[in-house]
Design a protein around this motif. Structure first.
Motif, mmCIF file in Angstrom:
data_model
loop_
_atom_site.group_PDB
_atom_site.id
_atom_site.type_symbol
_atom_site.label_atom_id
_atom_site.label_comp_id
_atom_site.label_asym_id
_atom_site.label_seq_id
_atom_site.Cartn_x
_atom_site.Cartn_y
_atom_site.Cartn_z
ATOM 1 N N ARG A 23 0.809 -1.217 0.000
ATOM 2 C CA ARG A 23 0.000 0.000 0.000
ATOM 3 C C ARG A 23 0.844 1.270 0.000
ATOM 4 N N LYS A 24 2.071 1.175 -0.503
ATOM 5 C CA LYS A 24 2.919 2.360 -0.610
ATOM 6 C C LYS A 24 3.043 2.764 -2.072
ATOM 7 N N LEU A 25 2.944 4.076 -2.316
ATOM 8 C CA LEU A 25 3.036 4.594 -3.677
ATOM 9 C C LEU A 25 4.252 5.508 -3.798
ATOM 10 N N SER A 26 5.062 5.252 -4.830
ATOM 11 C CA SER A 26 6.225 6.122 -5.045
ATOM 12 C C SER A 26 5.786 7.541 -5.358
ATOM 13 N N SER A 27 4.622 7.685 -6.015
ATOM 14 C CA SER A 27 4.133 9.021 -6.348
ATOM 15 C C SER A 27 3.656 9.778 -5.121
ATOM 16 N N LEU A 28 3.555 9.088 -3.978
ATOM 17 C CA LEU A 28 3.270 9.744 -2.688
ATOM 18 C C LEU A 28 4.502 9.720 -1.798
ATOM 19 N N ARG A 29 5.688 9.644 -2.450
ATOM 20 C CA ARG A 29 6.969 9.616 -1.739
ATOM 21 C C ARG A 29 7.033 8.470 -0.730
#
Length: 228
Positions: A23-29
């Motif tokens: 549930r981690k997004l690179s686009s949300l750092r």
């Protein structure tokens, strides 16, 4: 015609990973997304806002229209929507640059793209169209002065043009006068130097891809949005 929808496949993969706990997004750092699966699916489906109404998106994601309307007033949810669009449009551009598809696949990729929300389309179109025009100018100038043309440039132009020629067909309002020059470079230089048959593209440009039919295909494909 085969269904080759990059947006659908990306959303399917994103939701699969979400269900598995990634549930981690690179686009949300790298920040962890804490929305429920239904809300996350609704954020993903904002890629198609305009072709699917908000009521349709709510129903597809097992939400009420009132729930989705409330979510859209929440800053965190809309930040997620924007971050997902950025992630997807980057993914889409990479796919077009790195991969080469068959003409029929470019046709279906562009048919789905024509249904994307306008901002998402612009984030895809503007950098890639600029790159295609720059390649056309470089290739044309090198041929004019009898200089060698890099194979990579020919192949990259072919990939981009094979997509944008269908965009012109599905979204004629976006067509520019400069596209005729791009067609000349494609037909007279690129396809010939790559020993390819341009008629494969021409034969598909007269195939009808009505938006309602594409929308119906997508609606059927998105049945997996229903939570487990």
């Amino acid at each position: 015609m085969p269904q080759f929808f990059l947006g659908h496949k990306w959303i399917e993969n994103c939701l699969l990973k979400y269900r598995k706990g990634n549930r981690k997004l690179s686009s949300l750092r790298g920040k962890r997304v804490v929305f429920s699966e239904r809300y996350f699916a609704a954020a993903l489906m904002h890629l198609y806002v305009g072709v699917f109404s908000l009521a349709e998106i709510a129903r597809m994601c097992s939400l009420t229209p009132a729930e989705l309307g409330y979510l859209r007033t929440q800053m965190d949810f809309m930040i997620l929507v924007d971050a997902l669009k950025v992630a997807f449009t980057g993914h889409f551009r990479d796919k077009l640059i790195l991969n080469e598809y068959r003409p029929a696949e470019y046709a279906t990729i562009a048919a789905e793209y024509a249904l994307f929300e306008e901002l998402a389309r612009n984030q895809i179109r503007l950098p890639l169209f600029r790159r295609m025009k720059a390649l056309a100018t470089s290739i044309s100038d090198k041929v004019k002065f009898d200089l060698s043309v890099d194979l990579y440039d020919l192949q990259t132009f072919k990939k981009l043009f094979s997509f944008f020629v269908f965009e012109e067909s599905f979204l004629p309002a976006l067509s520019k006068p400069s596209f005729q020059d791009l067609k000349r470079v494609a037909k007279e230089i690129v396809w010939k130097r790559l020993n390819e048959d341009y008629r494969e593209l021409d034969s598909l440009l007269c195939v009808d891809f009505p938006s309602d039919r594409v929308k119906g295909q997508l609606r059927a494909l998105f049945a997996f949005l229903k939570p487990n």
